[in-house]
Every structure is written in structure tokens, then in C-alpha cells.
Design a protein around this motif. Structure first.
Motif, mmCIF file in Angstrom:
data_model
loop_
_atom_site.group_PDB
_atom_site.id
_atom_site.type_symbol
_atom_site.label_atom_id
_atom_site.label_comp_id
_atom_site.label_asym_id
_atom_site.label_seq_id
_atom_site.Cartn_x
_atom_site.Cartn_y
_atom_site.Cartn_z
ATOM 1 N N PHE A 1 5.314 -24.683 -31.169
ATOM 2 C CA PHE A 1 5.721 -25.631 -32.217
ATOM 3 C C PHE A 1 5.651 -27.040 -31.647
ATOM 4 O O PHE A 1 6.216 -27.317 -30.587
ATOM 5 C CB PHE A 1 7.151 -25.318 -32.661
ATOM 6 N N ALA B 1 5.612 -30.014 -34.070
ATOM 7 C CA ALA B 1 5.703 -30.954 -35.199
ATOM 8 C C ALA B 1 6.680 -32.086 -34.941
ATOM 9 O O ALA B 1 6.783 -33.004 -35.753
ATOM 10 C CB ALA B 1 6.107 -30.202 -36.475
ATOM 11 N N SER C 1 1.703 -27.188 -29.110
ATOM 12 C CA SER C 1 1.709 -25.877 -29.769
ATOM 13 C C SER C 1 0.737 -24.913 -29.089
ATOM 14 O O SER C 1 0.866 -23.690 -29.232
ATOM 15 C CB SER C 1 1.362 -26.013 -31.255
ATOM 16 N N PRO D 1 5.303 -25.117 -39.176
ATOM 17 C CA PRO D 1 4.799 -26.369 -38.618
ATOM 18 C C PRO D 1 4.863 -27.543 -39.588
ATOM 19 O O PRO D 1 4.622 -28.681 -39.178
ATOM 20 C CB PRO D 1 3.343 -26.029 -38.274
#
Length: 347
Positions: A55, A57, A66, A106
């Protein structure tokens, strides 16, 4: 076809499934689990799980973390089962396995944080400890929530070039620069036993440091490590943590870009790989209940330097956790008169 694996009888008499046997299957072959360990679905119980959380974001500069978990897995293929620096075989001490990846939305940070916290709690149900591989540093907040639910406020050692105690970015409260401010606000960490290690670089102003001190954080900068030395820093950290449940969160940008170019927010003047690994070895015997290694961005990782460093960080953390709080502090990691491979050192 499942390749032949190294097997052990653990200290409690359990059958432990170890890495793929490198004498039977070359290291470049096969599915890329961490250190070529079994998956959690291949063992009856996992004592320590390596969990990927792909992850990113929450990044404020260069994205790409990511892709970090699988990059670290691929970079770990050369790890071997005996750790001479700690005179220990972690995969023979307890069952270590790769738990695959835990997915967060995301496109929705708040939802991702909730699902990561829930997924981590589910994995730890039954006594499994985790070494999580990110992903960006946003994931530390949900992981701390899950550990707080089990242990209450935890001690925290935060290895990072940055404080990560800022308030918001563009009005957003949940980013990779804010997890430890949110953790303080939510009472997840013990203000008497929290430290940054390896911080450096410019800030927005003196208020950054004022806020950080108000939350209870102490700081060991990368310059402090260079001037005072590893042993002095280890002693300070051990005194700060004591026997409290400890969470270790390590942003790979704590390393100098010469050692870890593959990260999103690099800062000059960082620690060496050797310094970081020696400090982690110095945590031997502390009550580490969980940890994460984050911000590995393979798109910027020429010659796989960052992935290799991160894989070794994970390996040392697994070893310290496998030895447990009953392990004697010190040992082969530092302060001995023998070299790492057992022959007498010259005076």
C-alpha cells in the motif's frame, strides 16, 4: 511440485518447516517467499509471520512502495538459515512463514487503514507475531492499533530519516508523514518509552521539534550514531524501552541513499547498513511484539541495494524475535572478543 525443505525439531519438540534446501533447488528457482520459507498455509501454526502490505497511497513524494514486499522477498533469496552475528538459527527456534499480502483499498486511505488493522488482528489471533513489509509508512498506524488491542500502549523505536509526527498534508490526516502523531493522539504508544533513531535533514520549522517533544519522543540522530557509536546508542535505547512490549518501525530511508537509494524521500547523511543491523542486533532480549519495514521503492533501487538491505533488516528482526525476551542481551552481536565465525580474534 513442492521443493525439498530444511526441517527442524523445535525447542518444544514441534516439527518446524524451514526454507527450501539450497543444495537441492538453486536459489533463483521457485516461488519467491521471504527467505524461501514456507507459506502460512503449509504449516500448522506460525510463530512469526512475514506479512506484505503493498500500500502506498499515503506518500507525499515518490510513489512505488506498493511494489516493496515482493521486491524484498526476491532480495531475500540469498539469506541462509544460520545467523552468525547472533549465533542463532531463527528458523529452527520457532516456525517462521510467509503470510502473503494483506490488501488495503488503494483509492481510499481510511478504508485501507481499517482493513489493515482488522487483517493484522486476525493474523495475530492465536499468538502469531508479525514482521510487516510495506508499503509506505501509513501502514504503521493500523498495525499499532492492532498491537495496542493486544498489549495496550507499546514502546516504540522508530528508525527513520523523518519524524513522521506532522499533523496533515494538504489537509489529509492519514499519510506516511503523520502515523505517529495519530498514534500519540489515540494513545497507542507509551510516551515514556518512544524514540526516533536516525533522523536528519531539514524541517519546516522549530515547531516540528517542539510538537515531537511534546508527544514524548526522544531523538537519536544519524549524527549521534556516528559520534557516540553503536554500543552507546544501544544502551540508551535499551534503558528507554526496559521490559515493556516493544514495536519497532523501520523506514528504509533511515539508511543513507548510498546504501538505500530505492525509497521515496531520500535524505543525505544517513546511517550505514552496518550501523542499523548492529543496533537491531543490540535489541536482543527485549520484548519485541511486532515490527514493520517500510518505504522500499524498487523503481529507484539500482543494483538491488535497498531490497538487500531491507531483507537483512527483516532477517535480524526475525532472529531477535525468535530468540525472545528470555535471550541474554549482548552476545555475538556486539562486545565480544571473538570474530563472528568462532575463531579467536587477535588482540
Amino acid at each position: 511440485m513442492d521443493p525439498e525443505r530444511v526441517t527442524h525439531t523445535g525447542p518444544d519438540g514441534r516439527h518446524l518447516l524451514g526454507p527450501v534446501n539450497a543444495a537441492k533447488t538453486p536459489r533463483w528457482a521457485g516461488v519467491g517467499t521471504f527467505a524461501r520459507l514456507p507459506r502460512t498455509d503449509q504449516v500448522e501454526h506460525t510463530d512469526i509471520a512475514v506479512l506484505g502490505i503493498p500500500f502506498d497511497a499515503g506518500v507525499s513524494y515518490r510513489s512505488g512502495a506498493s511494489f516493496g514486499p515482493n521486491h524484498v522477498r526476491e532480495s531475500s533469496r540469498l539469506l541462509r538459515p544460520f545467523n552468525p552475528a547472533q549465533s542463532a538459527s531463527p528458523f529452527a527456534a520457532c516456525q517462521v512463514a510467509d503470510a502473503g499480502d494483506l490488501i488495503g483499498n488503494p483509492f481510499d486511505i481510511a478504508e485501507a487503514i481499517e482493513s489493515i488493522a482488522a487483517g493484522a488482528a486476525e493474523l495475530m489471533d492465536g499468538g502469531t507475531k508479525m514482521v510487516s513489509v510495506g508499503g509506505d509508512h501509513t501502514i504503521a498506524l493500523p498495525l499499532l492499533r492492532a498491537h495496542h488491542a493486544l498489549h495496550g500502549p507499546v514502546a516504540l523505536l522508530h528508525f527513520d530519516a523523518h519524524l513522521d509526527t506532522w499533523d496533515t498534508y494538504f489537509g489529509a490526516e492519514y499519510t506516511h508523514g503523520t502515523p505517529f502523531r495519530r498514534a500519540h493522539e489515540e494513545g497507542l504508544i507509551d510516551p515514556e518509552s518512544i524514540m526516533h533513531v536516525g533522523t536528519r535533514g531539514p524541517l519546516y520549522g522549530t515547531q516540528d521539534l517542539d510538537d515531537d517533544a511534546r508527544f514524548g519522543f526522544g531523538i537519536v540522530s544519524s549524527a549521534d550514531v556516528m559520534r557516540r557509536g553503536v554500543d552507546a546508542v544501544v544502551s540508551l535505547l535499551r534503558d528507554k524501552v526496559g521490559n515493556r512490549p516493544l514495536y519497532v518501525s523501520l523506514d528504509i530511508d533511515v539508511l543513507d541513499p548510498a546504501h538505500a537509494p530505492g525509497t521515496g524521500t531520500p535524505e543525505a547523511g544517513g546511517m550505514t547498513s552496518r550501523e542499523v543491523l548492529e543496533i537491531l542486533r543490540g535489541l536482543r532480549g527485549l520484548n519485541i511484539v511486532g515490527c514493520d519495514v517500510v518505504e522500499v521503492s524498487p523503481a529507484y533501487d539500482h543494483a538491488e541495494l535497498t531490497g538487500i538491505a531491507a531483507a537483512h533488516v527483516v532477517y535480524e528482526l526475525i532472529t531477535v524475535m525468535a530468540l525472545g525476551p528470555q535471550a541474554e542481551p549482548g552476545g555475538p552481536a556486539y562486545g565480544i572478543s571473538r570474530n563472528l565465525y568462532g575463531s579467536a580474534a587477535e588482540d
